[in-house]
Structure formats: C-alpha cells, structure tokens
Write an enzyme that holds these catalytic residues in place. Structure first.
Site, mmCIF file in Angstrom:
data_model
loop_
_atom_site.group_PDB
_atom_site.id
_atom_site.type_symbol
_atom_site.label_atom_id
_atom_site.label_comp_id
_atom_site.label_asym_id
_atom_site.label_seq_id
_atom_site.Cartn_x
_atom_site.Cartn_y
_atom_site.Cartn_z
ATOM 1 C CB CYS A 2 102.258 67.097 -12.634
ATOM 2 S SG CYS A 2 102.205 68.455 -13.818
ATOM 3 N NE ARG A 28 102.219 66.264 -6.409
ATOM 4 C CZ ARG A 28 103.251 66.553 -5.619
ATOM 5 N NH1 ARG A 28 103.163 66.327 -4.330
ATOM 6 N NH2 ARG A 28 104.346 67.076 -6.103
ATOM 7 C CD1 TRP A 76 97.419 73.114 -11.572
ATOM 8 C CD2 TRP A 76 99.345 74.026 -12.265
ATOM 9 N NE1 TRP A 76 97.345 74.469 -11.366
ATOM 10 C CE2 TRP A 76 98.510 75.064 -11.777
ATOM 11 C CE3 TRP A 76 100.609 74.367 -12.758
ATOM 12 C CZ2 TRP A 76 98.894 76.400 -11.768
ATOM 13 C CZ3 TRP A 76 100.990 75.700 -12.759
ATOM 14 C CH2 TRP A 76 100.140 76.696 -12.260
ATOM 15 C CG ASN A 100 105.833 67.701 -10.287
ATOM 16 O OD1 ASN A 100 105.263 68.715 -10.691
ATOM 17 N ND2 ASN A 100 106.192 67.549 -9.023
ATOM 18 N N GLY A 101 107.313 69.335 -12.946
ATOM 19 C CA GLY A 101 108.343 70.360 -12.939
ATOM 20 C C GLY A 101 108.343 71.144 -14.240
ATOM 21 C CD GLU A 481 94.396 82.084 4.997
ATOM 22 O OE1 GLU A 481 93.992 80.919 4.851
ATOM 23 O OE2 GLU A 481 95.303 82.572 4.293
ATOM 24 C CE LYS A 485 92.320 79.090 3.210
ATOM 25 N NZ LYS A 485 93.527 79.652 2.576
ATOM 26 C CD GLU A 488 93.586 80.012 -1.681
ATOM 27 O OE1 GLU A 488 94.746 79.600 -1.861
ATOM 28 O OE2 GLU A 488 92.960 79.808 -0.613
ATOM 29 C CG HIS A 504 96.143 106.044 4.374
ATOM 30 N ND1 HIS A 504 96.601 107.339 4.415
ATOM 31 C CD2 HIS A 504 96.062 105.628 5.659
ATOM 32 C CE1 HIS A 504 96.821 107.687 5.674
ATOM 33 N NE2 HIS A 504 96.491 106.669 6.449
ATOM 34 C CE LYS A 603 96.859 71.503 0.612
ATOM 35 N NZ LYS A 603 96.029 72.475 1.327
#
Length: 608
Positions: A2, A28, A76, A100-101, A481, A485, A488, A504, A603
């Site tokens: 947050c 955030r 968040w 925040n937390g 990556e 992306k 996301e 496989h 983020k």
C-alpha cells in the site's frame, strides 16, 4: 504494498498535496483510496472510495475536504475485499491510521477486543491497530504513550501513521518490516512510503530504521528506536523532486520505460566502464573475490535476471552460482558455509521476501551484496556492498528498464570476477566491456524498428488463450521473462521453457491455437533450438522466431519473425529482452487491459 502519506503544515491546506502524493504512490496499491483530516474542532473527517485514485478525486470534488494535517492511502487488499468500508484511513473518535503491511496476529487481538465490547466496522487487519490505540487513549494515555504501548503487541510487518482527534500538530509513524520515510519541509513535516511521495514537497528526508517510531509536528521530529530511546538518524538529500515523473507523451508508463532502456543501460554502464580504456571499475569486492560460491536471491523478474547472471558468472568467471527464489529460500533451511557471499537483487530495495532472505544470510555469516534501484532502500542500507542501477523511478508494475539495468550490472560483475579469477585476460575483458558498451545503440535500433512487433502481437498473441516461450542457455530466462510479462499485463496464460524440455511434456499443448515464441540468437546452441522449433512446426504450432538474419535463413515454416541485429552472444540476453517486453505490451494494448496497473498486482511487494 500500500502507499501511505501524512502531512502536517502550519501554513496551507494539505489535501491537494495528499492527493498529489497518492498519485505518485498509486503503483503501490489501487484497490481503493482515502484521505482524512481534522476539522476546525479537531474531529476526524474522511473521504474514501473503492477503485482507483480517480474515484477518490471525484469524491473529493463532490464532497470537498480541507485541513492542515492529514493522512492519505492507496490500498492493495490483503484482509477484506476492496470496497469503501475496508478502505483506509481507518478511524475511531480518538484516532485514525493508515497501514502498509500485514498484522499477523490481528485475529487474536481482534477477538480480545470484541470480548471487551468493541465494535469493528471492517474486515481488515489494520483496524485492530487503531482500535488498540484508541482504547489506550480512552484509558487516559497521551497519544505517543498509547502508540508506544501498542507497538509491542503487533506481530508481522507494518508501516503505520496515526493522526489524533484534538491534536492538529501531531502525527506518529512507526515501521517494522515495511519502509517509512520522514520529509523535512519549511514549516511542515511529512511521512511517506518512499522518496517519491515526499519528493515534490521536500528534498530532505530520513529513512526510519527497523523498529523505529517517530513523533512529528510542524517544527520537526523526534525519533525513537525499537527500545524507545531517542535516536539520531541521518538526513539525506533526495533527487526525487527533480525527476521527470510524467509519461513524456507515451500512452503508458510501461512504453515510456521500455523506450528509456538505451539511456538507462548507458547511464548504468557509465558508472562502471571507462569508455577510453574499456576497464570496468566496481566497488571493492574482497569477500566475493575470495568466495568459492555465490548465492543470488531474488523474486519475479529480478529472479530471471539472477538466472542470466548465473550463466554469465559461471561461464566467464568459473565461480559456482546458486540462484534462489527469495520466498522459498529461508524455509528450506539452505546450507550456507560461513565466509561465502550472497547477492540480493530488488528493484525497490524493499521486497519483503528478499529482505528476509538477506537477514537470514547475515545471521549465517554471509557477506552481503545487493543490486537495487533505490540507494536509500532498506536492502541497500543493510548490504556490505551495493551495486546501484541507474534506472530512475519505474511506475509500470511490469518491470522493464529495471530488468535490463540489473542485467547490465550482472554482465559487468561477471567480467570483473573473470579477470580477477584468471579466466579472462585483459584484452578479452576490454573487448567484452566494449561489446557491452554497444548495448545502448543496439537497444535503440530495436526500438526504432518495433512497429512489426505490434502486428505480430495483435495477430498471434492477443487472440490466444495460451502461449509458450522457448529458449536455450541464457535465452531460457528471457523466455521465462517473456511469459511472465505476457501473463502480467495481458492475462494470457503463458509459460516459458528451456527449449530442450519441450518434448518432455509441454509439446502436448502445441496446436494451431497456441503461439510459440522462440528466442534464438545465433550462438553455439542455435542448431539445437532450431531442432526444437522444427518439432513444434511438425505438430501444427504457430512459431514466432526472435533472432537474426543468419538464423532466419536456416529456418522454415514460421508464422512470423522478429529480425534482430547480429550481436555478440555475451550481450544477447540484454538485447533480446526488449522484443519480449514489446510483444507483451502490444498484446495487452490490443486486449484493452490496464497496462500500467494490471489487476491483482502491485509494484513493490513489501509483505510476504
């Protein structure tokens, strides 16, 4: 995850600045947002709204709020669904709080308060904090003493800022596990999650240390350590106030940050490489030079950078490297021989899992290095040696320029270690360093010719439900990556695989509806990758080849291709990162998703 900001001022209405600070912190958290101030009688007033910050701005236009002291928060969600009721600030008649937390023992504390007859309004873990502090105030304690008594009761990670009814010149903040900074203004003081929130109002700031709590007024601050002793903390000058924080004419922050990569790579190189001699200069690394093993720990995109670093360091320096996922690292009780070195990679320098892993390694006698983008961050401050990237603020949740800046540093580190360990003579070191110096121009060349990527993304990726990315050697992490992306920001299910692993199991997924993106620079592994690509084509797969003209001439049956410049294999991962970023970006734009703030993501992951 947050975003929090608190301001107390002697001369102006701070509500517009609370909103301005929240705009800089929206990356955030964006499930809901809110502000709180004190009215003329010292009572707490709040405005909160579900959704992105624009909803709060509209609420404030309809129901204006003013004041010279206040709190702001972007959420968040962890405990409790994203709605207005669960939005911060949380308040009682006595106090308001932003958090925040995660308070891990909140249910136990809440049960006790419920038994005492208190009524809760929200589903959040945060409300229990303001209820505890308010109960202490009702018992007759002053605000600072109430906070001091409550902090030891809390388990978990938190950055907290309190405001109190009837106290128009008092804010109290505390941190444990989550970052919190103080800003020093003219006739005002600020709390903020990081320098970005504070930068527009003050260039002088102090980062609270683990366990600190602080009492601020318009005139200044008193800081206490975890033992409640007054403490002195250094005041630094932040450059955040002078940074360009806009989109610069680009449609999204992510696209702007992709296009900033030539400069970011160049700026990072300029901190290390002498352009005349080609020599690389890094901070003195005595522990690493004596080490027989290096452990690299990171999360998400930074973890994939670490994987590429492993390829480079082992191949060039012949130093064994273990790459670890930070969220799993401590829990498997890894074997850490004393005197070895651990390297931690984090864009924000506040990633909770990575920071916890760092402290675990410190307790086990490891030398601590870090690669971070925020030099004042907790990870940087707790490291023996910090290698800073020069990426500037990154607002897009999906990391782009921070990733390539990390790769730039890891490549330079590999060359320094190779030279020191006698596996690279000075002429070859200088050649590879100069090859690395060519990366900004090569990156700019790719970006200048990127329109073809938009067509491929719209035609092949955007309509798909699933996609596969393949690569070998150092291109394997680039495949991982690329898949990350795409997941996301476009919400298309994608997986990255080492190309040799396709037969496989994953090849069972291949059909005409699953695009397969193959990252294949012309190197010693190209022939093997080409064989895997042929296996995909033989089963009706639609393959998109990312490689150079030499490789393209050796292939057939492609659905599409991204033609890359011929590059030295050493820097190929750094250059090939750009097209997979752009494919994901254009696919997301075609699907109409929120590119900069994809759903459910934040983020800076500051909670476990």
């Amino acid at each position: 995850m947050c975003g929090i900001i608190g301001i107390v001022s002697e001369h102006r209405d701070i509500v517009p600045d609370l909103v301005r600070g929240l705009k800089l912190l929206e990356y955030r958290g964006y499930d809901s947002a809110g502000v709180a101030t004190l009215d003329g009688d010292g009572g707490i007033l709040r405005r909160r709204a579900q959704g992105k910050l624009a909803a709060l701005v509209q609420r404030l236009e309809n129901e204006p709020l003013s004041g010279r002291i206040g709190l702001g928060h972007t959420r968040w969600a962890t405990h409790g669904v994203p709605n207005e009721t669960n939005a911060h600030p949380h308040a009682t008649r006595e106090a308001a709080v932003i958090h925040n937390g995660i308070i891990e023992n909140f249910q136990e504390l809440k049960t006790k308060l419920l038994e005492e007859g208190l009524v809760f309004e929200t589903q959040t873990d945060s409300e229990v904090v303001v209820q505890l502090v308010s109960a202490k105030i009702r018992e007759g304690l002053a605000p600072a003493e109430a906070v001091r008594r409550v902090l030891p009761l809390l388990e978990g990670a938190f950055a907290l800022v309190f405001m109190f009814s009837g106290h128009p010149d008092l804010l109290i903040g505390a941190r444990r596990g989550s970052p919190l900074a103080l800003g020093y203004g003219e006739g005002e003081m600020l709390f903020g999650s990081d320098a970005l929130a504070i930068g527009p109002f003050s260039s002088r700031l102090t980062y609270l240390e683990e366990g600190d709590w602080a009492v601020i007024s318009r005139k200044g601050a008193v800081i206490y350590d975890q033992y409640n002793h007054e403490a002195e903390r250094p005041v630094s000058v932040s450059s955040a106030a002078s940074m360009n924080l806009g989109k610069g004419g680009y449609r999204h922050f992510m696209l702007k940050e992709i296009h900033e990569q030539p400069q970011v790579i160049g700026d990072t190189l300029n901190t290390m490489v002498n352009p005349v001699t080609g020599n690389i200069a890094l901070p003195n690394l005595p522990e690493l030079k004596r080490a027989v093993r290096l452990t690299i720990v990171a999360c998400g995109t930074s973890y994939y950078a670490a994987m590429i670093g492993k390829y480079w360091i082992e191949k060039k320096a012949r130093l064994p490297v273990e790459v670890e996922v930070a969220s799993e690292f401590r829990y498997r009780d890894p074997v850490l021989p004393p005197g070895q070195v651990a390297l931690f990679i984090s864009q924000s320098g506040e990633t909770a899992d990575t920071l916890a892993a760092l402290r675990h390694c410190r307790r086990n006698g490891q030398g601590i290095m870090s690669i971070v983008n925020v030099q004042e961050s907790t990870i940087a401050r707790e490291s023996d040696v910090t290698l800073p990237t020069v990426a500037g603020p990154e607002f897009g949740v999906a990391s782009t320029k921070a990733f390539t800046a990390q790769l730039t540093l890891l490549a330079a580190l590999a060359l320094v270690l190779a030279g020191h360990r006698g596996h690279l003579d000075s002429a070859e070191e200088i050649r590879l360093a100069r090859t690395l110096m060519e990366a900004p121009a090569l990156a700019a060349e790719i970006l200048a010719g990127s329109r073809h990527l938009e067509h491929l993304a719209r035609e092949f990726l955007a309509p798909a439900r699933d996609a596969l990315f393949l690569g070998r050697g150092a291109s394997y992490p680039i495949a991982l990556e690329g898949a990350l992306k795409l997941k996301e920001i476009s919400y298309i299910h994608a997986e990255g695989y080492a190309a040799g692993e396709i037969k496989h199991g994953p090849i069972a997924l291949v059909d005409e509806n699953v695009p397969v993106i193959v990252v294949a620079p012309s190197d010693e592994l190209f022939a093997k990758t080409a064989s895997n690509l042929a296996e995909v084509n033989a089963r009706g797969g639609r393959t998109i080849f990312i490689g150079d003209s030499e490789g393209l001439r050796r292939l057939s049956g492609l659905a599409g291709h991204v033609l890359m410049p011929r590059v030295d294999p050493f820097i190929a991962p750094l250059i090939y990162a750009l097209p997979v970023q752009l494919l994901a970006y254009y696919a997301a734009v075609a699907k109409g998703t929120d590119v900069d703030q994809p759903r459910n993501l934040a983020k800076s992951v500051t909670v476990e």
